[in-house]
Design an enzyme around this catalytic site. Structure first.
Site, PDB file in Angstrom:
ATOM      1  N   GLU A  68      59.718  37.060 128.510  1.00 41.22           N
ATOM      2  CA  GLU A  68      58.641  38.036 128.767  1.00 41.22           C
ATOM      3  C   GLU A  68      59.046  39.491 128.506  1.00 41.22           C
ATOM      4  O   GLU A  68      58.602  40.386 129.224  1.00 41.22           O
ATOM      5  CB  GLU A  68      58.131  37.885 130.209  1.00 41.22           C
ATOM      6  CG  GLU A  68      57.560  36.511 130.463  1.00 41.22           C
ATOM      7  CD  GLU A  68      57.235  36.254 131.936  1.00 41.22           C
ATOM      8  OE1 GLU A  68      56.267  35.532 132.185  1.00 41.22           O
ATOM      9  OE2 GLU A  68      57.951  36.758 132.818  1.00 41.22           O
TER      10      GLU A  68
HETATM   11  C1  TNX Z   1      57.134  33.204 134.522  1.00 40.97           C
HETATM   12  S1  TNX Z   1      59.299  31.427 133.737  1.00 40.97           S
HETATM   13  C2  TNX Z   1      58.326  33.878 134.613  1.00 40.97           C
HETATM   14  C3  TNX Z   1      58.696  34.529 135.882  1.00 40.97           C
HETATM   15  C4  TNX Z   1      57.639  34.366 136.919  1.00 40.97           C
HETATM   16  C5  TNX Z   1      57.080  32.979 136.842  1.00 40.97           C
HETATM   17  C6  TNX Z   1      56.095  32.668 137.920  1.00 40.97           C
HETATM   18  C7  TNX Z   1      59.878  32.735 133.271  1.00 40.97           C
HETATM   19  C8  TNX Z   1      61.031  32.628 132.443  1.00 40.97           C
HETATM   20  N1  TNX Z   1      59.289  33.875 133.646  1.00 40.97           N
HETATM   21  O1  TNX Z   1      58.983  35.887 135.654  1.00 40.97           O
HETATM   22  O2  TNX Z   1      58.217  34.597 138.162  1.00 40.97           O
HETATM   23  O3  TNX Z   1      56.454  32.805 135.598  1.00 40.97           O
HETATM   24  O4  TNX Z   1      55.747  31.319 137.889  1.00 40.97           O
END
Ligand code: TNX
Length: 579
Positions: free
Chosen positions: A372
């Site tokens: 992300e």
């Molecule tokens: C996605 S999974 C994210 C996290 C969040 C999560 C909540 C991932 C690698 N990144 O930053 O906490 O979703 O479900």
């Protein structure tokens, strides 16, 4: 013997079929013949055992007289050969003998510590060149066995118990199986009058995948060392061998770094919702690592880069692209922050942080996040990741990152962690073709922060609802398109903590789904059977209750309602009436 009068019921899914005193054969799973070569059978109580049982009953009225079935274990063992003529009852004067080896002796001490509180027995541990099970429990380290790095063999005979393994890790897993085969009251922190019966026979067991883990996000909300140790205990029960700690995120920086002290003094002082946050000192972290190591669990530290870094930017604005400190962040959005990939100072920061974390971490892995980072795109992103991968390799560690790392150039040994929900990603498949291995954590099966059902009081639902069956019914070996089972290192169940604020919250989301993921990672496909799993899982409920562990009483699991701690009551009662 496999059944006795007044027996604790085997946990069959159709409780109306239960007949006290008769093994619940109809509910026994039907794994492939290869997995269970010897047919399980209903068997007659042994007269001697019955007599002793009656004698005990006269003193204290007990709930449980029948041993568990040998197959009543989570995760499902590879091969189970019951021998109804070989049931054994742990005597008060039992000795635990163990091969003269420090790691094996530590497992023996661990076993003794598990058994002493409830039994009240002294259970001395004795080193021996040839451990002897006569009248007790022998843990035998035998490098010549073909049980692999974590496998074990458990023999329960009328002479006692023997666990054999090539490694201390194998002995440890065997001990966890042994623990589950004792009455649930073994989990009591206080002494219980109980007949500590074990079902006779042999289990030969080994994991399907070498990496079986859970992740705890200690960044969104901070959790005390004691809470983490308790999570480690849960992992150990179910033969998970990795604890991934998500140590840094926008809302908080949780690990002390001497060369950048404000990361914790400033960056650690916040969390989601505005609470005080917190961080682990190096001593705290070392305590977690060593507690985990004692349970044959490797800690995988994650420093999430280049995104998810707001807390670092608050502490050190020089890392921010505009060199201006952002306000502390206590919300739950993602994808807005990043360290400046165009500034060399950022790479000093990364090298210092990863260097200190690597020095604290005996395990081989360093997780660099990579998810992300929406504002770091294309070649800027891959260029950053490639430099960081190299820093990790130069520290002598193996790089792990979320599967967004895939487009960055391959580096020998690198591991990607799949968290997708659509089971297909050509970029990840290509990275695997180039040699990357995969830890599989599908958002829609393994994300323990997803709600069970719409009314689950905490958790998310962006990846869907995950009830116990959803957590159980998937196959890591075939889950991601064009990723062969050989490229799958294993599985991991992440627990993100945006809405999780206490140990009770953690346990609500972890249990009973963690054992489902553990079984998916440990057990061979031949044993995969929802109805069977559901019934074995039900048997874990009384263990958790007795140990004071809270859990979600998922409605699809036939949890027994029998009181767990023996009380003065009529042994002719069974819990079937309650159903
Ligand atoms: C996605 S999974 C994210 C996290 C969040 C999560 C909540 C991932 C690698 N990144 O930053 O906490 O979703 O479900």
């Amino acid at each position: 013997m496999g059944g006795t009068p007044a027996g604790e019921p085997h946990f069959c899914h159709n409780r109306r079929e239960y007949t006290p005193g008769v093994a619940a054969v109809s509910t026994i799973p039907s794994p492939s013949p290869a997995a269970l070569p010897a047919p399980l059978s209903a068997d007659e109580p042994d007269a001697g055992v019955l007599a002793r049982s009656a004698e005990q009953t006269a003193v204290t009225v007990l709930t449980a007289a029948a041993p568990h079935r040998l197959a009543d274990v989570v995760p499902a063992p590879r091969e189970v050969r019951p021998d109804p003529a070989a049931d054994w009852v742990l005597p008060a004067d039992a000795v635990i003998t163990v091969s003269a080896d420090p790691a094996a002796t530590a497992v023996a001490e661990h076993l003794a510590e598990l058994l002493r509180p409830a039994t009240g027995y002294p259970l001395p541990v004795a080193d021996a060149t040839t451990p002897d099970r006569a009248g007790g429990i022998a843990l035998v380290l035998d490098e010549a066995t073909d049980l692999g790095a974590e496998g074990y063999r458990l023999d329960i005979t009328t002479d006692g118990v023997r666990v054999t393994a090539a490694t201390a890790a194998g002995l440890f897993h065997g001990v966890q199986t042994l623990r589950q085969l004792l009455p649930a009251t073994i989990e009591s922190p206080n002494q219980v009058t109980e007949r500590w019966a074990l079902p006779g026979g042999t289990i030969t067991d080994a994991p399907r995948f070498p990496y079986r883990g859970a992740m705890l996000d200690v960044a969104r909300h901070f959790f005390a060392v004691e809470d983490v140790l308790r999570v480690i205990d849960h992992l150990a029960r179910y033969k998970l061998n990795h604890l991934h700690l998500h140590l840094t995120d926008d809302q908080g920086w949780r690990i002390a770094v001497d060369s950048w002290p404000k990361l914790t003094s400033v960056g650690g002082a916040t969390e989601v919702g505005g609470g005080p946050g917190g961080h682990y000192t190096k001593t705290d972290y070392a305590r977690i690592v060593s507690y985990a190591a004692d349970r044959h669990i490797t800690v995988v530290p994650e420093i999430d880069l280049p995104g998810h870094t707001n807390s670092a930017l608050v502490a050190y604005p020089e890392l921010a692209p505009d060199k201006i400190a952002p306000p502390p962040y206590t919300g739950t959005e993602v994808g807005f922050s990043y360290v400046d990939p165009a500034d060399e100072r950022t790479y000093d920061f990364v090298a210092d942080v990863l260097g200190e974390v690597a020095a604290l971490t005996p395990g081989p892995w360093l997780h660099i996040g990579g998810d992300e980072a929406f504002k770091v795109k294309g070649e800027v992103y891959t260029g950053f990741v490639e430099r960081v991968q190299r820093i990790v390799a130069d520290l002598g560690k193996t790089v792990v990152g979320w599967h967004q790392l895939a487009p960055a150039a391959h580096l020998d040994g690198r591991v990607l962690q799949w968290w997708g929900t659509d089971s297909a990603d050509p970029t990840t498949a290509e990275a695997v073709r180039q040699g990357a291995r995969l830890i599989v954590s599908p958002g829609n099966h393994a994300y323990l922060d997803m709600k069970y059902a719409p009314d689950t009081p905490i958790g998310h639902d962006w990846a869907g609802l995950i009830d116990v069956r959803k957590a159980y019914d998937w196959d890591p070996g075939t889950h991601v398109a064009d990723v062969p089972a050989e490229a799958v290192l294993g599985v991991e169940a992440p627990l993100w903590t945006e809405s999780v604020t206490s140990l009770a919250d953690i346990e609500l989301l972890l249990l009973p789904r963690l054992p489902a993921i553990a079984e998916v990672g440990w057990s061979t496909r031949a044993t995969h059977d929802w109805a069977d799993f559901r019934d074995r899982l039900a048997g874990q409920g009384p263990r958790w209750t007795t140990a004071g562990i809270t859990f979600h009483r998922a409605p699809e699991i036939p949890w027994p309602t029998t009181p767990v701690i023996p009380t003065q009551r009529d042994t002719t009662q069974t819990d079937t009436a309650a159903h």
